[in-house]
Design an enzyme around this catalytic site. Structure first.
Site: not given
Ligand code: GAL
Ligand code: ZN
Length: 673
Positions: A158, A313
């Site tokens: 991320e 995710e």
């Protein structure tokens, strides 16, 4: 014969859908690993992301590496048929690196250096960080590139999540060279930044700083360029690691994006890595969770240029980082996962495999909860694992959308800068409103950036396109001339790529295509509205947030203001148009001058789509076509509908025709028979 556009490229075509999650064995002992692999196998997990936050375990002190534990874990996994998405472990630098060079720590825009002790504590432009990260990646790739269980590389994690813009001295120096490259001369920078204003003229690049806290509003173009620079800086990290991997390994490379995240211009990152992945964290307490999810999925597919992607995710149930962390209802996690597959995902993964015992995320849900396998969540995970094995034929099919929403990070950055007519025009809200309308009308859409080819779309929607370059305006005009339909809204075409007003009346370079000139605009206060009517219909509609005086030049007026809510505060013209339609070449351009309620928005969008819009379908039943497969996902209560053809449901194996009834969160994956 099928066109190449409807078939996927490598590298995600494996023998089915990837299923698994982040796995953090460094937090557990060997006995637990053994239990993990058993329970993974039982749930049909076939891929786990390992090592994302393992740097301090893999390299406990500078240059001393410890791979023994990872060797063992990867082998245990592989022995049970679980492949690895191996992380480069650079998402969080270890304490020793910070001790050695404290300038690795990022600095916020008020000049405060952030401390170690959370994660992502690095400045993307720190040379110390870059070289330490590179040497770790080199070692990892050397060691594992031939490991037979290796499926793919997971670079960092991320990017930008907690630190998307750093304002330290490293960044200052890098910003100057970035500007030199962009403008070539200080005069061109002064011109682009409009720095004749407030005595901001620069004599050379060394005088230029990041837009740190200042006495009042910083130069808007300086701020806009800083967003661009910051996104580019982080992209360099992704490129740096990818190049190291590429030299030594042929396995596909990805990094997990965060969808509608402001700090990273995903369109500008295309070309780095081999495929796109996405982390999806909708709020289960929000009204239309499935629509929020679907928007992120469609954005991801669009960034991937239509190729398959991985849902890297999602939470099996609750997260830990909202004020109140809502849980997913029984069946909801499966339904939202299937929606990802419907919209092009070839992998359904979670954060994380086993719920943590310690640390900031111990209350985050996991595939294997604290309670263990005798739990609702593990049972649902196991069910999903089994279901996904039935969808292996789906991985080669692609989603083809006929409608697109323009989504531009540059516009997002620019439209939300300070000192604007109002701070109530929020780009994501506009995007989400139009996306919601298309969903209600049962239309699957892509997102396009200003540099994308528009020609394959029947219609495009471009809400609040405040920043629109001459080049993009031209391409929109050519698209409409050629027969396309476009819908634009207020506060569009205001500035060029340097955030300079396009003079002569708004919407600037888009005046001709929309056939309107906006002379003046006036933002409304919360709760304030004005009224308008559509066509000859007496029903009174409301405009909020924004009103403007718009004149048609060549457009026809479809909706007109009838009365302004508060005459004293709105310098609007009661006879001004609200919705316009302009014939332009072989196509049409619609212009909407205010914020409207959903039911009216649906009418406008239907008008844009012409024949295509079938009217509002059941908004809780998601129907998506992926190649030859029709996904039907019920996010609402019990529903009955009828099929007009004979189909087989891949999940239940049953043949269906005519009347079908769905319980909440039921999913069908239909194939014609
Ligand atoms: C993501 C992150 C994961 C985990 C998760 C919790 O942002 O990549 O490491 O923190 O959030 O929701
Ligand atoms: Zn920095």
């Amino acid at each position: 014969m099928e066109s190449s556009k409807s078939r996927v490229k490598d590298p995600l075509v494996n023998d089915g859908i990837f299923f698994g999650g982040d796995y953090n064995p460094e937090q557990w002992d060997r006995e637990t690993w053994l239990e993990d692999v058993e329970l993974m196998a039982r749930a049909r997990v076939n891929l786990v992301s390992v090592g994302i936050f393992s740097w301090s375990r893999l390299e406990p002190e500078e240059g001393r590496f410890d791979f023994a534990w990872l060797d063992e874990v990867l082998q245990l996994l592989y022995d049970r048929g679980v492949y690895v998405d191996l992380a480069t472990a650079t998402a969080s630098p270890p304490a020793w690196l910070i001790k050695k060079d404290p300038t690795v720590l990022p600095v916020d825009h008020e000049g405060r250096r952030l401390s170690f002790g959370a994660r992502q504590s690095y400045c993307p432009n720190s040379q110390s960080f870059r070289s330490a990260a590179s040497s770790l990646v080199e070692r990892l790739v050397d060691r594992y590139s031939d490991f037979p269980g290796l499926k793919m590389w997971h670079v960092s994690n991320e990017y930008g999540c907690h630190v998307s813009r750093c304002y330290c001295e490293n960044c200052e120096a890098k910003f100057r060279s970035w500007l030199l490259k962009r403008y070539g001369s200080i005069d061109l920078l002064n011109h682009a930044w409009g720095s004749a204003f407030w005595s901001q003229l620069y004599g050379n690049f060394d005088e230029v700083n990041p837009p740190r806290i200042a006495p009042t509003f910083a130069n808007p173009t300086q701020q806009l360029d800083y967003y661009r620079f910051a996104s580019d800086s982080i992209r360099e990290l992704y490129e740096m690691e990818s190049e190291i991997i590429r030299r030594r390994s042929s396995k596909p490379i990805t990094t997990n994006y965060m969808g509608f995240f402001k700090g990273v211009d995903q369109f500008a990152w295309r070309g780095v890595g081999d495929f796109v992945s996405f982390d999806s964290y909708p709020d289960p307490h929000a009204g239309e969770v499935h629509v929020d999810c679907a928007a992120g999925y469609d954005l991801t597919r669009s960034v991937a240029e239509g190729e398959p992607w991985i849902l890297m995710e999602q939470a099996p149930s609750a997260v830990n980082w909202r004020g109140i962390n809502g849980v997913k209802k029984p069946g909801q996690m499966r339904a939202l996962s299937m929606s990802a597959v419907a919209r092009g995902a070839n992998g359904v993964m979670f954060f994380q495999w086993r719920a943590a015992k310690a640390g900031a995320e111990k209350f985050h849900s996991a595939m294997l909860p604290h309670t263990g396998p005798d739990s609702r969540i593990y049972r649902e995970v196991t069910q999903l694992g089994e279901d996904l094995t039935k969808l292996s034929s789906v991985v080669r099919a692609k989603v083809n959308a006929e409608v697109a929403i323009v989504f531009d990070w540059n516009n997002w950055w620019a439209i939300e800068l300070d000192s604007h007519p109002t701070d109530h025009v929020l780009y994501l809200l506009a995007i989400r409103k139009f996306y919601g309308s298309l969903q209600r009308l049962g239309v699957t859409c892509d997102f396009v950036s200003p540099s994308d080819d528009l020609s394959s779309y029947k219609a495009i929607v471009a809400p609040n396109l405040y920043l629109c370059s001459h080049d993009f305006a031209e391409r929109i005009a050519r698209y409409v001339e050629g027969g396309g339909s476009v819908l634009g809204t207020y506060f569009s075409g205001i500035v060029d790529e340097n955030d300079h007003i396009v003079l002569g009346g708004y919407p600037g370079y888009l005046r001709d295509v929309f056939g309107v000139v906006v002379e003046e605009f006036s933002p409304l206060r919360p709760g304030e509205s004005f009224e308008f009517t559509f066509a000859n219909n007496p029903v009174v509609r409301r405009g909020t947030i924004w009103s403007e005086i718009v004149r048609a030049t060549t457009a026809s007026v479809l909706a007109k203001a009838v009365q302004l809510g508060d005459v004293e505060s709105i310098p609007g013209d009661p006879t001004s148009g609200v919705l316009f339609e302009n014939q332009f070449g072989n196509g049409r351009a619609l212009y909407l001058s205010t914020e409207v309620e959903d039911d009216f928005l649906d009418l406008v969008v239907q008008r844009l789509l012409g024949e295509g819009g079938d009217g509002v379908t059941n908004e809780n039943v998601e129907v998506v076509q992926r190649g030859e497969f029709t996904f039907v996902i019920n996010h609402g209560g019990h529903v009955e509908f009828s099929l007009n053809r004979r189909c087989r449901d891949l999940l239940s194996g049953m043949e269906l025709a005519e009347g079908v009834s769905l319980k909440p969160y039921d999913v069908l994956v239909l194939e014609d028979v």
